[in-house]
Write a protein that holds these residues in place. Structure first.
Motif, PDB file in Angstrom:
ATOM      1  N   VAL A 218       0.844  -1.196   0.000  1.00 13.15           N
ATOM      2  CA  VAL A 218       0.000   0.000   0.000  1.00 13.15           C
ATOM      3  C   VAL A 218       0.882   1.250   0.000  1.00 13.15           C
ATOM      4  O   VAL A 218       1.793   1.378   0.820  1.00 13.15           O
ATOM      5  N   ILE A 219       0.596   2.173  -0.949  1.00 16.53           N
ATOM      6  CA  ILE A 219       1.290   3.460  -0.976  1.00 16.53           C
ATOM      7  C   ILE A 219       0.317   4.635  -0.923  1.00 16.53           C
ATOM      8  O   ILE A 219       0.732   5.770  -0.732  1.00 16.53           O
ATOM      9  N   SER A 220      -0.982   4.354  -1.094  1.00 14.90           N
ATOM     10  CA  SER A 220      -1.968   5.429  -1.068  1.00 14.90           C
ATOM     11  C   SER A 220      -3.325   4.849  -0.697  1.00 14.90           C
ATOM     12  O   SER A 220      -3.702   3.787  -1.178  1.00 14.90           O
ATOM     13  N   LEU A 221      -4.026   5.577   0.154  1.00 18.65           N
ATOM     14  CA  LEU A 221      -5.381   5.177   0.548  1.00 18.65           C
ATOM     15  C   LEU A 221      -6.241   6.432   0.596  1.00 18.65           C
ATOM     16  O   LEU A 221      -5.874   7.399   1.267  1.00 18.65           O
ATOM     17  N   GLY A 222      -7.343   6.406  -0.135  1.00 22.52           N
ATOM     18  CA  GLY A 222      -8.252   7.550  -0.149  1.00 22.52           C
ATOM     19  C   GLY A 222      -7.589   8.838  -0.588  1.00 22.52           C
ATOM     20  O   GLY A 222      -7.951   9.915  -0.124  1.00 22.52           O
ATOM     21  N   GLY A 223      -6.588   8.744  -1.461  1.00 25.18           N
ATOM     22  CA  GLY A 223      -5.900   9.923  -1.960  1.00 25.18           C
ATOM     23  C   GLY A 223      -4.755  10.405  -1.083  1.00 25.18           C
ATOM     24  O   GLY A 223      -4.062  11.352  -1.430  1.00 25.18           O
TER      25      GLY A 223
END
Length: 91
Positions: free
Chosen positions: A34-39
Motif C-alpha cells: 500500500v502506498i496510497s489510501l483515499g488519496g
C-alpha cells in the motif's frame, strides 16, 4: 470475509464499493504494498508511509506490524482480526 482470504482481499473490498476508499500499490518483487489510501499518499519527504498492522478484535494487545505484502497475509482461523492501515512515520 472468510478464513484464508488475504488481507489484500479485505483491503480491496471497500475500495470496490466506494471509490473514496481507493487503494494504490507499489509492486515490489511481484507483491503489492500500500502506498496510497483515499488519496493520501506515502510522503517520503516527511517520512510518513502506510503500514499494515493486525490485532485481535476486542484485545488490549499491541498491534502487530506486518512487513509482508497484504497479498501474503491470510486471515486466521478466527476472522475477528482488526486490520489497521496506519499512516505514520517510518520507525
Amino acid at each position: 470475509m472468510h478464513q484464508d482470504n488475504s488481507i489484500y482481499d479485505v483491503i480491496e473490498t471497500p475500495a470496490k464499493i466506494d471509490n473514496r476508499q481507493k487503494v494504490e500499490y507499489n509492486v515490489v518483487e511481484g507483491k503489492p504494498f500500500v502506498i496510497s489510501l483515499g488519496g493520501i499518499e506515502d510522503d517520503p519527504e516527511r517520512g510518513t508511509f502506510w503500514f499494515v498492522h493486525l490485532r485481535s478484535h476486542n484485545s488490549d494487545e499491541e498491534t502487530e506490524f506486518m512487513e509482508q505484502s497484504p497479498v501474503d497475509l491470510k486471515l486466521g482461523p478466527h476472522t475477528n482480526q482488526e486490520i489497521i492501515l496506519w499512516y505514520k512515520p517510518e520507525q
